[in-house]
Design a protein around this motif. Structure first.
Motif, mmCIF file in Angstrom:
data_model
loop_
_atom_site.group_PDB
_atom_site.id
_atom_site.type_symbol
_atom_site.label_atom_id
_atom_site.label_comp_id
_atom_site.label_asym_id
_atom_site.label_seq_id
_atom_site.Cartn_x
_atom_site.Cartn_y
_atom_site.Cartn_z
ATOM 1 N N GLN A 84 0.812 -1.216 0.000
ATOM 2 C CA GLN A 84 0.000 0.000 0.000
ATOM 3 C C GLN A 84 0.844 1.265 0.000
ATOM 4 N N ASN A 85 1.868 1.298 0.845
ATOM 5 C CA ASN A 85 2.721 2.480 0.950
ATOM 6 C C ASN A 85 4.186 2.080 0.965
ATOM 7 N N PHE A 86 4.970 2.770 0.145
ATOM 8 C CA PHE A 86 6.413 2.535 0.103
ATOM 9 C C PHE A 86 7.118 3.844 0.437
ATOM 10 N N LEU A 115 -0.213 9.929 -10.355
ATOM 11 C CA LEU A 115 -1.010 11.116 -10.107
ATOM 12 C C LEU A 115 -0.113 12.246 -9.616
ATOM 13 N N LYS A 116 -0.625 13.461 -9.651
ATOM 14 C CA LYS A 116 0.138 14.632 -9.227
ATOM 15 C C LYS A 116 0.620 14.468 -7.794
ATOM 16 N N PRO A 117 1.894 14.782 -7.512
ATOM 17 C CA PRO A 117 2.409 14.626 -6.149
ATOM 18 C C PRO A 117 1.706 15.547 -5.160
ATOM 19 N N VAL A 118 1.534 15.042 -3.952
ATOM 20 C CA VAL A 118 0.869 15.791 -2.891
ATOM 21 C C VAL A 118 1.882 16.070 -1.782
ATOM 22 N N ILE A 119 1.934 17.314 -1.328
ATOM 23 C CA ILE A 119 2.852 17.699 -0.262
ATOM 24 C C ILE A 119 2.213 17.454 1.103
ATOM 25 N N TYR A 120 2.966 16.761 1.951
ATOM 26 C CA TYR A 120 2.597 16.634 3.353
ATOM 27 C C TYR A 120 3.679 17.331 4.189
ATOM 28 N N GLU A 121 3.531 17.315 5.489
ATOM 29 C CA GLU A 121 4.467 18.062 6.338
ATOM 30 C C GLU A 121 5.889 17.535 6.236
ATOM 31 N N THR A 122 6.026 16.243 6.007
ATOM 32 C CA THR A 122 7.358 15.640 6.055
ATOM 33 C C THR A 122 7.752 14.892 4.790
ATOM 34 N N ARG A 123 6.903 14.915 3.769
ATOM 35 C CA ARG A 123 7.186 14.085 2.596
ATOM 36 C C ARG A 123 6.377 14.536 1.386
ATOM 37 N N LEU A 124 6.763 13.989 0.234
ATOM 38 C CA LEU A 124 5.976 14.114 -0.997
ATOM 39 C C LEU A 124 5.383 12.745 -1.308
ATOM 40 N N ALA A 125 4.098 12.684 -1.547
ATOM 41 C CA ALA A 125 3.448 11.409 -1.842
ATOM 42 C C ALA A 125 2.977 11.384 -3.286
ATOM 43 N N VAL A 126 3.266 10.279 -3.963
ATOM 44 C CA VAL A 126 2.844 10.091 -5.351
ATOM 45 C C VAL A 126 2.017 8.814 -5.424
ATOM 46 N N PHE A 167 -1.097 1.964 -5.290
ATOM 47 C CA PHE A 167 -0.350 2.172 -4.057
ATOM 48 C C PHE A 167 0.317 3.537 -4.105
ATOM 49 N N SER A 168 0.910 3.946 -2.983
ATOM 50 C CA SER A 168 1.545 5.256 -2.881
ATOM 51 C C SER A 168 3.031 5.103 -2.586
ATOM 52 N N ILE A 169 3.805 6.070 -3.086
ATOM 53 C CA ILE A 169 5.225 6.141 -2.770
ATOM 54 C C ILE A 169 5.468 7.452 -2.040
ATOM 55 N N ASN A 170 6.039 7.362 -0.867
ATOM 56 C CA ASN A 170 6.394 8.543 -0.083
ATOM 57 C C ASN A 170 7.876 8.848 -0.288
ATOM 58 N N PHE A 171 8.168 10.005 -0.864
ATOM 59 C CA PHE A 171 9.546 10.441 -1.051
ATOM 60 C C PHE A 171 9.904 11.361 0.113
ATOM 61 N N ILE A 172 10.905 10.947 0.875
ATOM 62 C CA ILE A 172 11.242 11.617 2.135
ATOM 63 C C ILE A 172 12.644 12.214 2.051
#
Length: 347
Positions: A87-89, A160-171, A180-185
């Motif tokens: 689900q999340n990487f 999909l377009k990347p979404v900004i969170y407080e600590t990461r970018l999620a695609v 599934f989602s990839i969190n770039f940290i």
């Protein structure tokens, strides 16, 4: 009382305990463990996206100036601890900082959370600093976002377009087998230490400049110190992570990291490889629940690497007491099998 009960269980395993071992292993194989084909397909897609994004970032000279290192997969996917379905990487984007040109400040209000302020006068980081030369995580994430949007357009995988969170970018990745989602940290490396963005705390700081020291590499090393044929510790954690998904009102009070920390402490108590063979999984699972209940009752869970940091600090006393009661009731009334349900939606 719990120690005597634990000793009695070790010295005289019962039929019900043997049955519990079978129930736990069956739950693990049929539900908690990720289906191998799904995992292979997800990992293959992850590597394609990671390679494409990395190539795109290298085209921007700012990231070369910031000494960007090779992206690295991290978290449950690399530790073999992902549960139910992919689900999340998590993917780290490391940047190297010269230890002689930066300063690590431990804020007095942060010392319980292993959080710091990072400061540098290096002009390469001018777009990421505030007026006092403190590095601001959100500024680095914002810079990354612009390039990520371009990378999405070039990617051969449907993203999909990347979404900004407080600590990461999620695609979000759209695939035929499952999304599934990839969190770039973003991570900053200073010597042998590594820091990732921490969630800002409005009550403690005037600005979101916090960084948290990451021990993911050391945690992976510790999890892999047992003999390669012994995997009971990972099976137990994956089972409990799956249980957490199905009991969010109870076990959702704590994060997966809390439960991983409890397991790491338990591994220091049960040091023989034989303690973690699958034949002993019911004993260790009970030990895990007992230790969980004890931590909640005392409202004290030391960080595995930063002992003075209590990971339960800040949680509601009523909430921890309620969860402690729930856990102790489950163990005391031999109702562990009632936790082994599979209601979490897989699609």
């Amino acid at each position: 009382m719990w120690l005597l009960w634990r000793a009695a269980q070790k010295n005289s395993p019962s039929k019900s305990e043997e049955s519990l071992t079978n129930q736990l292993l069956s739950y693990y194989r049929s539900y908690a463990d990720v289906e191998p084909l799904e995992m292979r397909e997800a990992m293959k897609t992850l590597k394609i996206v990671k390679a494409g994004f990395s190539q795109h970032l290298w085209k921007n000279k700012i990231f070369k100036e910031l000494l960007m290192c090779q992206m690295e997969e991290t978290g449950s996917s690399t530790d073999g601890l992902m549960v139910v379905f992919p689900q999340n990487f998590d993917v780290l984007i490391p940047f190297q900082l010269d230890p002689e040109k930066c300063c690590i400040d431990l804020h007095e209000s942060m010392n319980q959370h292993s959080s710091v302020l990072l400061k540098t006068a290096n002009d390469s980081w001018s777009k990421v600093r505030d007026n006092d030369n403190y590095l601001v995580p959100s500024k680095l994430i914002e810079i990354l976002k612009d390039d990520f949007e371009g990378a999405v357009c070039e990617c051969t995988i449907d993203c999909l377009k990347p979404v900004i969170y407080e600590t990461r970018l999620a695609v979000d990745i759209c695939r035929e087998f499952k999304n599934f989602s990839i969190n770039f940290i973003p991570a900053l490396r200073i010597g042998t230490r590594e820091f990732v963005a921490d969630k800002p705390d409005a009550e403690k700081l005037s600005g979101p400049f916090q960084w948290r020291e990451s021990f993911s590499l050391l945690e992976t090393k510790r999890m892999n110190q047992l003999d390669g044929n012994v995997s009971g510790h990972k099976v137990i954690l994956k089972i409990f992570k799956a249980i957490r998904l199905n009991f969010p009102l109870q076990f959702g009070l704590l994060s997966s990291y809390h439960y991983k920390t409890i397991l790491l402490h338990l591994m220091d108590f049960q040091t023989n490889a034989s303690d973690w063979e699958t034949s002993a999984i019911s004993e260790r699972f009970i030990d895990f629940l007992i230790d969980l209940g004890s931590c909640l009752k005392d409202r004290n869970l030391p960080h595995y690497f930063v002992k003075q940091c209590n990971l339960l600090e800040g949680l509601s006393p009523d909430a921890t007491e309620k969860l402690a009661h729930f856990v102790n009731q489950i163990v005391g009334h031999h109702e562990i099998s009632s936790l082994l349900k599979s209601d979490y939606p897989q699609h």
